[in-house]
Design a protein around this motif. Structure first.
Motif, PDB file in Angstrom:
ATOM      1  N   SER A 276       0.530  -1.250   0.041  1.00  0.00           N
ATOM      2  CA  SER A 276      -0.387   0.092   0.140  1.00  0.00           C
ATOM      3  C   SER A 276       0.403   0.959   0.261  1.00  0.00           C
ATOM      4  O   SER A 276       0.539   2.778  -0.877  1.00  0.00           O
ATOM      5  CB  SER A 276      -0.843  -0.423   1.113  1.00  0.00           C
ATOM      6  OG  SER A 276      -1.867   0.795   1.387  1.00  0.00           O
ATOM      7  N   THR A 313     -12.394   7.788   1.679  1.00  0.00           N
ATOM      8  CA  THR A 313     -12.312   7.164   3.419  1.00  0.00           C
ATOM      9  C   THR A 313     -12.967   6.520   3.626  1.00  0.00           C
ATOM     10  O   THR A 313     -13.712   5.167   4.303  1.00  0.00           O
ATOM     11  CB  THR A 313     -11.064   7.884   3.987  1.00  0.00           C
ATOM     12  OG1 THR A 313      -9.169   7.448   3.327  1.00  0.00           O
ATOM     13  CG2 THR A 313     -10.718   6.392   4.986  1.00  0.00           C
ATOM     14  N   ASP A 319     -12.984   2.921  -2.817  1.00  0.00           N
ATOM     15  CA  ASP A 319     -12.301   1.920  -2.307  1.00  0.00           C
ATOM     16  C   ASP A 319     -10.773   3.155  -2.766  1.00  0.00           C
ATOM     17  O   ASP A 319     -10.605   3.920  -3.336  1.00  0.00           O
ATOM     18  CB  ASP A 319     -11.304   1.101  -3.408  1.00  0.00           C
ATOM     19  CG  ASP A 319     -10.173   0.419  -2.986  1.00  0.00           C
ATOM     20  OD1 ASP A 319     -10.436   0.085  -1.413  1.00  0.00           O
ATOM     21  OD2 ASP A 319      -9.718   1.079  -2.770  1.00  0.00           O
ATOM     22  N   GLU A 321      -7.639   3.060  -2.289  1.00  0.00           N
ATOM     23  CA  GLU A 321      -6.784   3.136  -3.279  1.00  0.00           C
ATOM     24  C   GLU A 321      -7.082   3.420  -4.236  1.00  0.00           C
ATOM     25  O   GLU A 321      -6.278   4.212  -4.874  1.00  0.00           O
ATOM     26  CB  GLU A 321      -6.468   1.491  -2.591  1.00  0.00           C
ATOM     27  CG  GLU A 321      -4.770   1.838  -1.095  1.00  0.00           C
ATOM     28  CD  GLU A 321      -4.583  -0.046  -1.861  1.00  0.00           C
ATOM     29  OE1 GLU A 321      -3.896  -0.890  -2.224  1.00  0.00           O
ATOM     30  OE2 GLU A 321      -4.388  -0.001  -0.015  1.00  0.00           O
ATOM     31  N   GLN A 322      -8.044   2.843  -4.907  1.00  0.00           N
ATOM     32  CA  GLN A 322      -8.108   2.974  -6.076  1.00  0.00           C
ATOM     33  C   GLN A 322      -8.190   4.522  -6.260  1.00  0.00           C
ATOM     34  O   GLN A 322      -7.906   5.648  -7.393  1.00  0.00           O
ATOM     35  CB  GLN A 322      -9.729   2.447  -6.761  1.00  0.00           C
ATOM     36  CG  GLN A 322      -8.935   0.796  -6.253  1.00  0.00           C
ATOM     37  CD  GLN A 322     -10.587   0.295  -7.241  1.00  0.00           C
ATOM     38  OE1 GLN A 322     -11.983   0.845  -7.081  1.00  0.00           O
ATOM     39  NE2 GLN A 322     -10.178  -0.829  -7.975  1.00  0.00           N
TER      40      GLN A 322
END
Length: 412
Positions: A276, A313, A319, A321-322
């Motif tokens: 990550s 978040t 998502d 991270e996306q």
């Protein structure tokens, strides 16, 4: 002191002829939509505690990192005629603020005296969204900067405006410059300051393929988006760019990560970071090598990516991270001077990200749109709870971007 939490604020960069950011215009709106000056509240502006608070607010929006050091840029701030004539300036040093007189102001003896008074105190005066009329001559004799909205007139009218203003000792600022061609045209006319989002539009180099580090960057982004990618694969890609390898090792060993022992190998650094964090930092370091483009573009990319991540978040349908990766890719075409479709054909990201970048009506696409609108000061959403949450994410993202630029620019 006005509660800053009740005010929506964003910033827009102002460039000089060398494409360097020399100031930011502060864009703001209160909860009730009245647009008060966000740094003052009546007579309290003269209290030292409020002075400190005013400068903290101002600096959080106008500080940038260049060559590893933090620098405070001037803030262009809109003032109504009433505020100017009432002499209710915030207690901010003149070198840190440019006074913008709004286009709906009426030239009166009282306004002229107020402008003279502030100019004599050392403040620079800018006339906003200006269209020449001889009644403004007294203000033009005092002003330092004239801002012209290039979208409010055609090319011949723009030339006429420049000709009319040449007899005054003012710098000309072109507002709402959206393309590199518009920037070049305004520069040719005699403008020496520029505001808008032209830096986020690619100047395409036809007939050229991405070379060297650009290819490595796209291959890395593809690999980092592969859920099954192995550390060894990433190691082999990163090692092809010695500068990237060095910066990554320096970063991991910096005080930001608080390690008790030094990491000496690339593989050890990759394992320590985890996938990550690795996705994030490798992308940021690679983007810091901005291929001759203004560093403001890198700042905007990081700010958009981080804010997209933070806004996503707490949501269930996007998502985080996306969202970060999508935000990172929004202006990559401008950075690499190749089309977005060429990038998407070479970077193996998910269909969700591709659809969002193409502007599809999807949860991620809508989130990206909302974040970009907020960053441009376009606050049409009536949901105050949502807007306050966006503001908190924006401020946090500004701080993170400062830190990231500082870290990356000191990694050798």
């Amino acid at each position: 002191m006005t509660d800053s939490a009740k005010i929506l604020m964003a910033r827009q960069p102002i460039f000089n002829l060398d494409m360097k950011v020399v100031a930011y215009e502060l864009l703001y709106r209160s909860e009730d939509g009245i647009n008060p000056l966000p740094l003052i509240s009546g007579d309290q502006a003269r209290i030292s505690g409020d002075q400190a608070s005013s400068r903290v607010i101002l600096h959080s929006y106008t500080s940038i990192c260049e060559a590893g050091s933090l620098r405070i840029l001037p803030a262009f701030v809109n003032f109504t005629q009433q505020m100017l004539e009432a002499d209710s300036l915030p207690p901010v040093p003149p070198q840190e603020m440019v006074i913008e007189i709004l286009e709906d102001s009426v030239v009166t003896p009282k306004l002229i005296q107020a402008a003279k008074r502030h100019a004599e105190a050392g403040y620079r005066i800018a006339l906003d969204d200006f269209i020449y009329d001889e009644s403004f001559d007294p203000l033009l004799e005092i002003a330092d900067i004239v801002k012209v909205d290039i979208r409010a007139m055609d090319a011949s009218q723009l030339k006429e405006q420049v000709a009319l203003l040449k007899r005054f000792k003012v710098s000309l600022l072109a507002e709402k410059v959206e393309t590199h061609e518009e920037y070049a045209f305004c520069r040719e006319l005699g403008f020496n300051l520029f505001q808008g989002y032209f830096f986020s539009k690619p100047e395409l180099l036809k007939g050229h393929s991405p070379q060297g580090n650009k290819l490595i960057l796209m291959q890395l982004l593809s690999a980092l988006n592969d859920p099954d990618v192995q550390v060894e694969t990433l190691k082999q890609l990163i090692e092809r760019d010695p500068a990237l390898t060095y910066k990554l090792l320096r970063l991991v060993n910096s005080s930001a990560f608080g390690l008790r022992r030094e990491v000496s190998s690339l593989q050890e650094a990759l394992i320590y970071l985890g996938m990550s964090q690795l996705k994030k930092w490798v992308s940021l370091i690679a983007l810091a090598d901005n291929y001759g483009k203004p560093s403001e573009l890198t700042r905007q990319i990081l700010l958009l990516a981080r804010m997209s991540e933070l806004v996503a978040t707490p949501t269930a349908d996007v998502d985080a991270e996306q969202a970060f990766m999508a935000g990172l890719l929004v202006h990559l075409d401008a950075l690499l001077s190749i089309s977005r479709e060429d990038i998407l054909s070479q970077v193996d990201v998910s269909d969700t990200i591709k659809d969002a970048l193409r502007g599809d009506d999807s949860p991620l696409g809508n989130l990206l749109y909302q974040v970009q609108q907020f960053m441009q000061g376009k606050w049409e959403n009536k949901d105050l709870v949502r807007m306050k949450a966006m503001q908190a994410c924006y401020v946090s993202s500004l701080e993170w971007t400062h830190e990231s630029m500082q870290l990356m620019s000191t990694q050798g």
